[in-house]
Design an enzyme around this catalytic site. Structure first.
Site: not given
Length: 266
Positions: A75, A173, A177
């Site tokens: 991970d 998200y 980004k």
């Protein structure tokens, strides 16, 4: 002679889709590739991804083509695990020349992930996968690259990090980004004096098998895309090749859209 003969690369999120395309491309150029993912068989979740595989894992595909590869299941949100992987790569191959910090992604639906409604658990998970994972990977390879006084780092943002989607969904998200893109600019400033390049790509609608199966693909092309087609993993892999070879030696701190000229108002 390949452009990357003698070089060592780490590609995260490389069990399927875009990460797999990056790993295969770098291996085809002669690099030894460390393939990292939560599950090296994650392609099995999607029929199209599984059908694209030519061997049991990306590692096996590289080896079957005559290249060198090793695999890691971890991970990227776990800093200790990422640093251990980097140490293992140096132990195995003596150096790290390239990092493609591709692992990440989104979770949840657009309706539940607007700027004010995103659940705290999804916000934490997506931030761990994307921003924290990217920072951990860059931090893990930086000491080796600084010592070598050379290296190429490619981070992965998204069109969603450059333009806010209409309706505001997937805000967690997109915000991550956007943070990755700006983090990369800071990274370039820190690492440039050591001869290390750090750049970011921002893919648009790329037709991986996962995207086609979940969102639709060919035949579903927005008129807002100047080239009038959706992207392919190879379209992104070609830009990664540029950023990982000597062709980009005087390029750093850049965020390069790979989106076919997608022009959408927020």
């Amino acid at each position: 002679m390949g452009k990357l003969d003698g070089k060592v690369a780490i590609v995260t999120g490389a069990a399927r889709g875009l990460g797999r395309a990056y790993a295969l491309r770098l291996a085809s150029l002669g690099a030894r590739v460390a393939v990292s993912d939560l599950d090296l068989h994650s392609y099995a979740e999607f029929a199209g991804e599984a059908a694209a595989m030519t061997a049991d894992t990306t590692v096996d595909e590289i080896k079957a083509a005559g290249g060198e590869a090793i695999g890691f299941e971890l991970d990227v949100g776990n800093r200790d695990a990422v640093f251990a992987m980097a140490a293992d790569v140096v132990d195995a191959w003596g150096r790290i020349d390239i990092l493609v910090a591709n692992a990440g992604g989104g979770r949840g639906t657009p309706a539940e992930t607007t700027a004010t409604l995103v659940p705290p658990d999804l916000l934490e998970l997506v931030t761990r996968m994307n921003l924290f994972g990217t920072i951990h990977c860059c931090s893990a390879v930086a000491p080796t690259m600084k010592e070598q006084r050379s290296g190429k780092i490619v981070t992965v943002a998204s069109y969603a990090g450059l333009v806010a989607g209409i309706g505001g969904g997937y805000a967690h998200y997109g915000a991550n980004k956007a943070a990755i893109a700006h983090y990369t600019r800071y990274l370039a400033q820190e690492l440039g004096p050591y001869g290390i390049n750090a750049n970011c790509i921002a893919p648009g609608f790329i037709e991986t098998a996962r995207i086609v199966e979940t969102l639709g693909g060919s035949g579903n092309v927005s008129k807002e895309i100047a080239l009038r087609r959706n992207g392919t993993p190879d379209d992104c892999a070609k830009v990664v090749e540029f950023l990982c070879t000597d062709l980009s030696d005087y390029v750093t701190g850049a965020v390069i859209p790979v989106d076919g000229g997608w022009n959408r108002a927020a």
